[in-house]
Design a protein around this motif. Sequence first.
Motif, mmCIF file in Angstrom:
data_model
loop_
_atom_site.group_PDB
_atom_site.id
_atom_site.type_symbol
_atom_site.label_atom_id
_atom_site.label_comp_id
_atom_site.label_asym_id
_atom_site.label_seq_id
_atom_site.Cartn_x
_atom_site.Cartn_y
_atom_site.Cartn_z
ATOM 1 N N LYS A 171 -3.442 -24.748 -23.650
ATOM 2 C CA LYS A 171 -4.731 -25.117 -24.227
ATOM 3 C C LYS A 171 -5.809 -24.638 -23.280
ATOM 4 C CE LYS A 171 -2.994 -29.306 -26.494
ATOM 5 N NZ LYS A 171 -3.116 -30.789 -26.602
ATOM 6 N N GLY A 172 -6.938 -24.269 -23.832
ATOM 7 C CA GLY A 172 -8.016 -23.811 -22.972
ATOM 8 C C GLY A 172 -8.535 -22.448 -23.378
ATOM 9 N N VAL A 173 -9.181 -21.768 -22.431
ATOM 10 C CA VAL A 173 -9.896 -20.528 -22.687
ATOM 11 C C VAL A 173 -9.212 -19.372 -21.956
ATOM 12 C CG1 VAL A 173 -12.118 -19.339 -22.471
ATOM 13 C CG2 VAL A 173 -12.060 -21.826 -22.854
ATOM 14 N N ALA A 174 -8.958 -18.290 -22.677
ATOM 15 C CA ALA A 174 -8.337 -17.100 -22.093
ATOM 16 C C ALA A 174 -9.349 -15.971 -21.991
ATOM 17 C CB ALA A 174 -7.146 -16.654 -22.934
ATOM 18 N N TYR A 175 -9.295 -15.265 -20.874
ATOM 19 C CA TYR A 175 -10.164 -14.116 -20.596
ATOM 20 C C TYR A 175 -9.234 -12.941 -20.310
ATOM 21 C CZ TYR A 175 -13.491 -11.336 -17.682
ATOM 22 O OH TYR A 175 -14.279 -10.358 -17.126
ATOM 23 N N ILE A 176 -9.249 -11.907 -21.170
ATOM 24 C CA ILE A 176 -8.281 -10.813 -21.075
ATOM 25 C C ILE A 176 -9.010 -9.481 -21.037
ATOM 26 C CG2 ILE A 176 -6.258 -9.728 -22.107
ATOM 27 C CD1 ILE A 176 -5.835 -12.318 -23.718
ATOM 28 N N THR A 177 -8.832 -8.716 -19.959
ATOM 29 C CA THR A 177 -9.391 -7.370 -19.917
ATOM 30 C C THR A 177 -8.370 -6.382 -20.469
ATOM 31 O OG1 THR A 177 -8.602 -6.840 -17.676
ATOM 32 C CG2 THR A 177 -10.720 -7.983 -17.861
ATOM 33 N N GLY A 178 -8.879 -5.257 -20.938
ATOM 34 C CA GLY A 178 -7.997 -4.274 -21.570
ATOM 35 C C GLY A 178 -7.356 -4.828 -22.823
ATOM 36 N N ALA A 179 -8.121 -5.631 -23.579
ATOM 37 C CA ALA A 179 -7.573 -6.380 -24.712
ATOM 38 C C ALA A 179 -7.580 -5.610 -26.015
ATOM 39 C CB ALA A 179 -8.339 -7.690 -24.894
ATOM 40 N N GLY A 180 -8.084 -4.383 -26.003
ATOM 41 C CA GLY A 180 -8.213 -3.652 -27.250
ATOM 42 C C GLY A 180 -6.916 -3.063 -27.772
ATOM 43 N N SER A 181 -5.927 -2.908 -26.894
ATOM 44 C CA SER A 181 -4.659 -2.315 -27.312
ATOM 45 C C SER A 181 -3.595 -2.642 -26.275
ATOM 46 C CB SER A 181 -4.792 -0.787 -27.459
ATOM 47 O OG SER A 181 -5.100 -0.200 -26.203
ATOM 48 N N GLY A 182 -2.371 -2.208 -26.543
ATOM 49 C CA GLY A 182 -1.304 -2.296 -25.558
ATOM 50 C C GLY A 182 -0.974 -3.706 -25.100
ATOM 51 N N ILE A 183 -0.707 -3.846 -23.808
ATOM 52 C CA ILE A 183 -0.285 -5.128 -23.249
ATOM 53 C C ILE A 183 -1.358 -6.188 -23.424
ATOM 54 C CG2 ILE A 183 0.260 -6.318 -21.087
ATOM 55 C CD1 ILE A 183 1.733 -3.773 -20.198
ATOM 56 N N GLY A 184 -2.621 -5.824 -23.228
ATOM 57 C CA GLY A 184 -3.697 -6.796 -23.395
ATOM 58 C C GLY A 184 -3.739 -7.363 -24.795
ATOM 59 N N GLN A 185 -3.561 -6.511 -25.770
ATOM 60 C CA GLN A 185 -3.554 -6.935 -27.169
ATOM 61 C C GLN A 185 -2.410 -7.908 -27.435
ATOM 62 O OE1 GLN A 185 -2.500 -3.814 -30.019
ATOM 63 N NE2 GLN A 185 -4.131 -4.551 -31.372
ATOM 64 N N PHE A 186 -1.225 -7.561 -26.997
ATOM 65 C CA PHE A 186 -0.070 -8.406 -27.275
ATOM 66 C C PHE A 186 -0.058 -9.667 -26.410
ATOM 67 C CE2 PHE A 186 1.150 -4.856 -29.731
ATOM 68 C CZ PHE A 186 2.075 -5.310 -30.652
ATOM 69 N N THR A 187 -0.736 -9.634 -25.278
ATOM 70 C CA THR A 187 -0.903 -10.854 -24.493
ATOM 71 C C THR A 187 -1.749 -11.862 -25.260
ATOM 72 O OG1 THR A 187 -0.665 -9.704 -22.385
ATOM 73 C CG2 THR A 187 -1.852 -11.803 -22.356
ATOM 74 N N ALA A 188 -2.788 -11.387 -25.916
ATOM 75 C CA ALA A 188 -3.607 -12.285 -26.735
ATOM 76 C C ALA A 188 -2.761 -12.942 -27.825
ATOM 77 C CB ALA A 188 -4.769 -11.512 -27.355
ATOM 78 N N TYR A 189 -1.896 -12.166 -28.461
ATOM 79 C CA TYR A 189 -1.031 -12.734 -29.505
ATOM 80 C C TYR A 189 -0.092 -13.788 -28.915
ATOM 81 C CZ TYR A 189 -2.387 -8.399 -31.967
ATOM 82 O OH TYR A 189 -3.081 -7.361 -32.545
ATOM 83 N N SER A 190 0.477 -13.490 -27.750
ATOM 84 C CA SER A 190 1.425 -14.416 -27.123
ATOM 85 C C SER A 190 0.737 -15.717 -26.716
ATOM 86 C CB SER A 190 2.080 -13.769 -25.905
ATOM 87 O OG SER A 190 2.925 -12.703 -26.290
ATOM 88 N N LEU A 191 -0.453 -15.612 -26.127
ATOM 89 C CA LEU A 191 -1.177 -16.814 -25.729
ATOM 90 C C LEU A 191 -1.570 -17.648 -26.941
ATOM 91 C CD1 LEU A 191 -3.486 -15.421 -22.885
ATOM 92 C CD2 LEU A 191 -1.396 -16.755 -22.641
ATOM 93 N N ALA A 192 -1.965 -16.977 -28.011
ATOM 94 C CA ALA A 192 -2.315 -17.714 -29.228
ATOM 95 C C ALA A 192 -1.099 -18.413 -29.813
ATOM 96 C CB ALA A 192 -2.926 -16.758 -30.256
ATOM 97 N N ARG A 193 0.048 -17.762 -29.763
ATOM 98 C CA ARG A 193 1.272 -18.370 -30.288
ATOM 99 C C ARG A 193 1.634 -19.630 -29.504
ATOM 100 N NH1 ARG A 193 3.757 -14.022 -30.589
ATOM 101 N NH2 ARG A 193 4.952 -14.037 -28.661
ATOM 102 N N GLN A 194 1.234 -19.693 -28.242
ATOM 103 C CA GLN A 194 1.524 -20.865 -27.416
ATOM 104 C C GLN A 194 0.404 -21.898 -27.437
ATOM 105 O OE1 GLN A 194 4.480 -21.254 -26.375
ATOM 106 N NE2 GLN A 194 5.187 -19.171 -26.765
ATOM 107 N N GLY A 195 -0.647 -21.649 -28.231
ATOM 108 C CA GLY A 195 -1.643 -22.687 -28.431
ATOM 109 C C GLY A 195 -3.068 -22.365 -28.059
ATOM 110 N N VAL A 196 -3.321 -21.260 -27.350
ATOM 111 C CA VAL A 196 -4.695 -20.922 -26.983
ATOM 112 C C VAL A 196 -5.493 -20.569 -28.236
ATOM 113 C CG1 VAL A 196 -6.159 -19.326 -25.676
ATOM 114 C CG2 VAL A 196 -3.991 -20.117 -24.703
ATOM 115 N N ARG A 197 -6.709 -21.097 -28.312
ATOM 116 C CA ARG A 197 -7.547 -20.836 -29.480
ATOM 117 C C ARG A 197 -8.928 -20.311 -29.118
ATOM 118 N NH1 ARG A 197 -3.417 -20.678 -31.335
ATOM 119 N NH2 ARG A 197 -2.530 -21.683 -33.181
#
Length: 264
Positions: free
Chosen positions: A6-32
């Motif tokens: 829970k909380g706030v995520a700040y991800i650089t390089g989020a437009g594609s690749g690992i950054g993109q899929f990290t956002a998906y993984s964090l959201a799947r675990q509850g980050v909104r």
Amino acid sequence: MAFALKGVAYITGAGSGIGQFTAYSLARQGVRKFALLDRNPVTPTVTELKKRYPDVSIKEIELDVAYESDVNDSIAQTVKEFGRIDYAVNNAGLGGELKTTDQIGLDDFQRVIAVNTTGVWLCQRAQIRQMLKQDKYSNSERAFRGSIVNMASMYGIVGPSLNVPSTAYATSKHAVVGLTRADAIAFAPQGIKINALCPGYVATPLVMTSMSADNVMDKERLKVPLQRLAGMEEIGDTIAFMHSEASSYMVGAALIVDGGFTIQ
């Protein structure tokens, strides 16, 4: 244990690749709540996140991590929008030219260092300064005021393969590991958890494009005991674990996720 982020995520390089899929993984675990940052548009990530999780809140920020004022402004924008930063992923990076020291130009070398090393330092410095101002997200003994994951590489632990003479890249990633360890020691007592992730070969668009010539990627894949490249989701899931209370005693680690490449 469940990650339950829970909380706030700040991800650089989020437009594609690992950054993109990290956002998906964090959201799947509850980050909104997400600040998604990239030099390029983050539209594909935003579109897919909202499709999967309609309740997410996203702040899109254009950012070149090599510029100090822009990094500081991105932190200020994130805090203005969401009030804090709980999970920072310093993922933006360059592969650089596949050249040995005698072949690479100074400008090319310095650009890789500016993004992969100085950029990580600028982001981490701004994140630490913000995290020092905020309380832990929960009262759990295993909770932190903030968690930072820096993107290093298995080539931040070992030298690059002869097939992949990425001198500047390897130099920059070794520096990221050193930075991570130094700041982890300094700020763990103050409730900030800092670790580095050292992936092996990941099937990102950048890797598949830059290493497509002369069957380089096929040659390198055969050196991996698992006989395959990592999926981007596998790296994103590892980052989610590193941010969770499941890894609460992991401080200053350089976590290698390389399919066994570096144990040979």
